[in-house]
Design a protein around this motif. Structure first.
Motif, PDB file in Angstrom:
ATOM      1  N   SER A  70       0.826  -1.212   0.000  1.00 24.48           N
ATOM      2  CA  SER A  70       0.000   0.000   0.000  1.00 24.48           C
ATOM      3  C   SER A  70       0.856   1.256   0.000  1.00 24.48           C
ATOM      4  N   ASN A  74       0.928   4.247  -2.837  1.00 29.46           N
ATOM      5  CA  ASN A  74       0.747   5.655  -2.491  1.00 29.46           C
ATOM      6  C   ASN A  74       1.916   6.491  -3.003  1.00 29.46           C
ATOM      7  N   ARG A 132      -6.768  20.652   4.622  1.00 25.19           N
ATOM      8  CA  ARG A 132      -7.794  20.327   5.621  1.00 25.19           C
ATOM      9  C   ARG A 132      -9.136  20.934   5.240  1.00 25.19           C
ATOM     10  N   TRP A 136      -9.161  16.823   2.230  1.00 26.09           N
ATOM     11  CA  TRP A 136      -8.301  15.857   1.534  1.00 26.09           C
ATOM     12  C   TRP A 136      -7.254  15.215   2.435  1.00 26.09           C
ATOM     13  N   ASN A 138      -5.367  12.510   4.617  1.00 27.12           N
ATOM     14  CA  ASN A 138      -5.275  11.058   4.448  1.00 27.12           C
ATOM     15  C   ASN A 138      -5.729  10.630   3.044  1.00 27.12           C
ATOM     16  N   SER A 139      -5.196  11.310   2.048  1.00 27.35           N
ATOM     17  CA  SER A 139      -5.515  10.983   0.658  1.00 27.35           C
ATOM     18  C   SER A 139      -4.272  11.155  -0.193  1.00 27.35           C
ATOM     19  N   VAL A 140      -4.292  10.555  -1.384  1.00 30.17           N
ATOM     20  CA  VAL A 140      -3.150  10.657  -2.286  1.00 30.17           C
ATOM     21  C   VAL A 140      -3.004  12.069  -2.836  1.00 30.17           C
ATOM     22  N   GLN A 141      -4.133  12.711  -3.137  1.00 30.38           N
ATOM     23  CA  GLN A 141      -4.050  14.063  -3.686  1.00 30.38           C
ATOM     24  C   GLN A 141      -3.457  15.050  -2.687  1.00 30.38           C
ATOM     25  N   ALA A 142      -3.597  14.765  -1.399  1.00 29.76           N
ATOM     26  CA  ALA A 142      -2.965  15.622  -0.396  1.00 29.76           C
ATOM     27  C   ALA A 142      -1.449  15.547  -0.480  1.00 29.76           C
ATOM     28  N   ASN A 217      -0.963  12.683   6.277  1.00 33.16           N
ATOM     29  CA  ASN A 217      -1.488  11.319   6.305  1.00 33.16           C
ATOM     30  C   ASN A 217      -1.071  10.635   7.603  1.00 33.16           C
ATOM     31  N   ARG A 222      -2.240   4.847   4.136  1.00 34.74           N
ATOM     32  CA  ARG A 222      -2.180   6.015   3.258  1.00 34.74           C
ATOM     33  C   ARG A 222      -0.801   6.688   3.281  1.00 34.74           C
TER      34      ARG A 222
END
Length: 276
Positions: A70, A74, A132, A136, A138-142, A217, A222
């Motif tokens: 994972s 990421n 925040r 977003w 805890n996301s990939v785009q963050a 994250n 993530r």
């Protein structure tokens, strides 16, 4: 006599280069040898160079203690988004400043380049608030969004585009091309070396980034691989062979990227003015 002197110089040059290459490779060789040792051998004083028994299980232990699958996904997704976004944004900005003429171009370019003098840590809090607010965390785009803009990337491509003859734009305009067509069909194809160099540098920055993924994250699934490596350094003790095995596996993708694009990378760095 001149031929003998020339041969001696070549021999001395090659010896010096080989010594420098060995010096550069030695940390990676030590890392590989440490990944095959036991914990006791890795902390022994005086240090042991070769392991008494090869322990390949240190590599499997890394997969057991860290969710490598994972985290690798990421890291790759964040890298791809960051590289694609930065190439698009930086190439557009560099094209505007290098090839178009408009009022206040100089002051605007200076504002872009001033960002190079600001430590990136100063942007962490405002960037976090933006992420925040957008929901977003805890996301990939963050992971990827803040890195899509880079004043350094704009500078690299700007320096390269300035070296292209202005006659190219004039000839394209005579043929009826608009600025978008000139950008896509004339300038970008000629900027492949600089784009390759920026791709490698951005990939390295994204792959090795530790501070920002730690902030945005907090869920293990993530997180990225550098964060996973950081978790192996415990407060009470560190399993150095497993840590070295994980570090070696983590740097292999970037080594592969550099090997595939090294010619374009060297040419792009040389022609962008960064060699100075």
């Amino acid at each position: 006599m001149p031929e003998q002197r020339s041969r001696r110089r070549h021999v001395v040059t090659h010896v010096v280069l080989m010594a420098g290459a060995l010096l550069m490779v030695s940390p990676f060789l030590w890392q590989f040898l440490t990944s095959l040792k036991t914990l006791g051998e890795s902390t022994r004083v005086p240090p042991t160079v070769l392991p008494e028994a090869v322990r390949w299980e240190n590599y499997s232990a890394f997969f057991d203690v860290v969710p490598v699958g994972s985290m690798a996904v990421n890291s790759v997704l964040a890298l791809v988004l960051r590289v694609v976004g930065q190439l698009l944004v930086a190439s557009l900005a560099a094209y505007v400043f290098a090839r178009l003429r408009f009022r206040f171009r100089g002051p605007l370019l200076a504002c872009f380049l001033v960002v190079l003098m600001v430590p990136p840590q100063l942007f962490v809090i405002p960037q976090y608030e933006v992420i925040r607010t957008m929901g977003w965390l805890n996301s990939v785009q963050a992971l990827a969004l803040p890195g899509m803009f880079s004043a350094f990337g704009v500078f690299v491509l700007y320096q390269f585009m300035r070296t292209l003859p202005a006659e190219l734009d004039e000839a394209a305009r005579i043929d009826g091309a608009n600025p978008w067509q000139i950008y896509l069909r004339v300038i970008l194809p000629l900027c492949r070396p600089a784009l390759a160099a920026l791709t490698i540098l951005t990939s390295l920055f994204s792959w090795n980034d530790l501070l920002w993924p730690l902030i945005v994250n907090t869920i293990p699934d993530r997180m990225t691989l550098p964060v996973g490596l950081a978790t192996l350094q415990g407060a009470q003790g560190t399993d150095y062979p497993v840590l070295m095995a994980g570090s070696l596996l983590t740097i292999l993708p970037m080594v592969l990227v550099f090997v595939l694009l090294q010619k374009q990378f060297i040419r792009g760095i040389a022609m962008s003015g960064l060699k100075a």
